[in-house]
Design an enzyme around this catalytic site. Structure first.
Site, mmCIF file in Angstrom:
data_model
loop_
_atom_site.group_PDB
_atom_site.id
_atom_site.type_symbol
_atom_site.label_atom_id
_atom_site.label_comp_id
_atom_site.label_asym_id
_atom_site.label_seq_id
_atom_site.Cartn_x
_atom_site.Cartn_y
_atom_site.Cartn_z
ATOM 1 N N TYR A 136 0.861 -1.185 0.000
ATOM 2 C CA TYR A 136 0.000 0.000 0.000
ATOM 3 C C TYR A 136 0.895 1.232 0.000
ATOM 4 O O TYR A 136 1.277 1.736 1.041
ATOM 5 C CB TYR A 136 -0.886 0.017 1.248
ATOM 6 N N LYS A 185 6.194 -14.619 -0.426
ATOM 7 C CA LYS A 185 5.987 -14.960 -1.840
ATOM 8 C C LYS A 185 7.323 -14.730 -2.538
ATOM 9 O O LYS A 185 7.396 -14.121 -3.608
ATOM 10 C CB LYS A 185 4.854 -14.102 -2.429
ATOM 11 N N ASP A 218 0.214 -18.378 -1.177
ATOM 12 C CA ASP A 218 -0.786 -19.202 -1.880
ATOM 13 C C ASP A 218 -1.007 -20.523 -1.128
ATOM 14 O O ASP A 218 -2.144 -20.945 -0.878
ATOM 15 C CB ASP A 218 -0.396 -19.416 -3.358
ATOM 16 N N ASP A 242 -4.227 -8.485 4.556
ATOM 17 C CA ASP A 242 -5.593 -8.067 4.215
ATOM 18 C C ASP A 242 -6.372 -9.250 3.637
ATOM 19 O O ASP A 242 -7.472 -9.571 4.085
ATOM 20 C CB ASP A 242 -5.539 -6.924 3.201
ATOM 21 N N ASP A 246 -9.671 -11.719 5.492
ATOM 22 C CA ASP A 246 -11.038 -12.003 5.013
ATOM 23 C C ASP A 246 -11.246 -13.513 4.871
ATOM 24 O O ASP A 246 -12.320 -14.037 5.187
ATOM 25 C CB ASP A 246 -11.302 -11.341 3.646
#
Ligand code: NAD
Ligand code: IPM
Ligand code: MN
Length: 361
Positions: A136, A185, A218, A242, A246
């Site tokens: 971000y 990652k 992943d 983030d 969820d």
């Protein structure tokens, strides 16, 4: 004792769940002998449409005078999301150095999980999300035109930023089941992610009693669904945290039950408490939003303010309502309205408060 709370209900169901949560928090406060002095700010997409800004120029200074910020949700069709969020929520997180986004996720008794055969003992984890830098960033831009047009966005990872979020995660795990899983990652993102991994591993060495592993994000997403019981504290960058939060909320039954705290651990600035979910324009205005996430965010706020008994009472009241399963909203398979769930939680508060007093004395 009187705590000064800035309330920003914001947009959509943010307004509905804030009203619900405030009623519960006020009742918990009076049962525990303290008061919450609320200042409400109408900063929102509606304000943007009326006045051209999500909040006034001196908005952050107004918030600074408070002990905590209680936020509903920001964003609504009619104002582009990058305008609304970078005009309100994200500036608060950054100006107040709320670099920890703490997102505890538990499958509560009575709540059906979408995962077959999983119960409360299988889902009890915390996502520790880096909240001030990472993916971000405002660095970048759009260039060229037509088929040659392109956009660039630069992630920013600092040693200080990665170190402090990693330390927070390891210290937290030390008081829980003692396991940290770091989301990486580094197979695809060749500069920032190896840097993240290297620093997290250095911090891990300072906490020999905490088991540490790193997983590509992943594969970690798959584990969260297939074996959530193997996760305790998950630490991730801003974007990974983030997305994973969820997913974790969904595993625990619904976005409607997941609270979060934007924490400035040094307490130089107010921290901010909100749901993980957003303004849910698809159900806004119908009075059917689940208020549980916002109420539990309020419980986190009471704990942060130094009123842990009141926070626990709010948690216990919510748990009791969910366990009975009679008064739950549609996202959890019920038919109750926001107001009915709130009334049920309010009804439980005196009993759980008496019980917690009995345990204490
Ligand atoms: P969302 O979280 O608002 O909604 C996703 C889905 O979950 C929707 O189907 C919604 O109805 C459901 N849902 C969410 N909360 C619920 C609740 N309490 N009870 C029942 N169902 C619930 O995500 P979105 O649709 O991607 O975003 C909508 C807007 O909110 C966008 O403008 C987005 O940028 C913003 N947003 C804000 C925040 C925040 O302020 N912290 C967080 C996330 C999204
Ligand atoms: C959240 C939200 C925000 C985020 C958006 C609305 C900018 O999704 O708090 O999880 O990504 O931080
Ligand atoms: Mn999110």
């Amino acid at each position: 004792m009187r705590y000064r709370i800035a309330s920003i209900p914001g947009d959509g169901i943010g307004v509905e769940v804030c009203t619900a949560a405030r009623a519960v928090l006020d009742r918990a406060a009076s049962l525990h002998g303290f008061a919450l002095a609320w200042t409400e700010f109408d900063w929102s997409c509606q304000r943007y449409l009326d006045n051209g800004a999500m909040m006034p120029a001196e908005g952050l200074d107004r918030l600074r005078e408070h002990d905590a910020v209680f936020l509903g949700a920001v964003g609504f069709p009619g104002v582009p999301d990058h305008v609304s969020l970078w005009g309100l929520l994200i500036p608060i997180r950054r100006a107040f150095d709320q670099y920890v986004n703490l997102r505890p996720v538990r499958l509560l008794p009575g709540v059906p999980s979408p995962l077959a055969g999983r119960g409360p003992e299988d889902v009890d984890l915390v996502v520790v999300r880096e909240n001030s830098e990472g993916e971000y960033s405002q660095i970048g831009g759009r260039h060229g035109a037509g088929p040659e047009e392109f956009a660039v966005q630069t992630s920013v990872f600092t040693r200080r930023g990665v170190e402090r979020i990693a330390r927070y995660a390891f210290a937290l795990a030390g008081g829980r089941r003692g396991r940290v899983c770091s989301a990486t990652k580094s197979n695809g993102i060749v500069h920032t992610m190896p840097f993240w991994d290297e620093i997290v591993a250095q911090v891990a060495a300072e906490y020999p009693n905490v088991a540490y592993e790193q997983m590509h994000v992943d594969a970690l997403a798959a584990r969260m669904v297939l074996a959530p019981d193997r996760l305790d504290v998950v630490v991730g960058s801003n974007l990974f945290g983030d997305i994973l939060s969820d997913l974790a909320a969904a595993v625990a039954g619904s976005l409607g039950v997941a609270p979060s705290g934007n924490i400035n651990p040094e307490r130089d600035f107010p921290s901010m408490f909100e749901s993980v979910h957003g303004s849910a324009p698809d159900i806004a205005g119908r009075g059917i939003a689940n208020p549980v996430a916002q109420i539990l965010a309020g419980a986190m706020m009471l704990d942060h303010l130094g009123e842990p008994a009141a926070g626990e009472a709010v948690y216990a009241a919510v748990e009791a309502v969910l366990a009975r399963g009679q008064t739950v909203t549609a996202d959890l398979g019920g038919t109750a309205t926001t107001e009915q769930v709130t009334a049920a939680v309010l009804g439980m508060l005196p009993a759980v408060t008496d019980r917690s007093r009995e345990t204490v004395t």
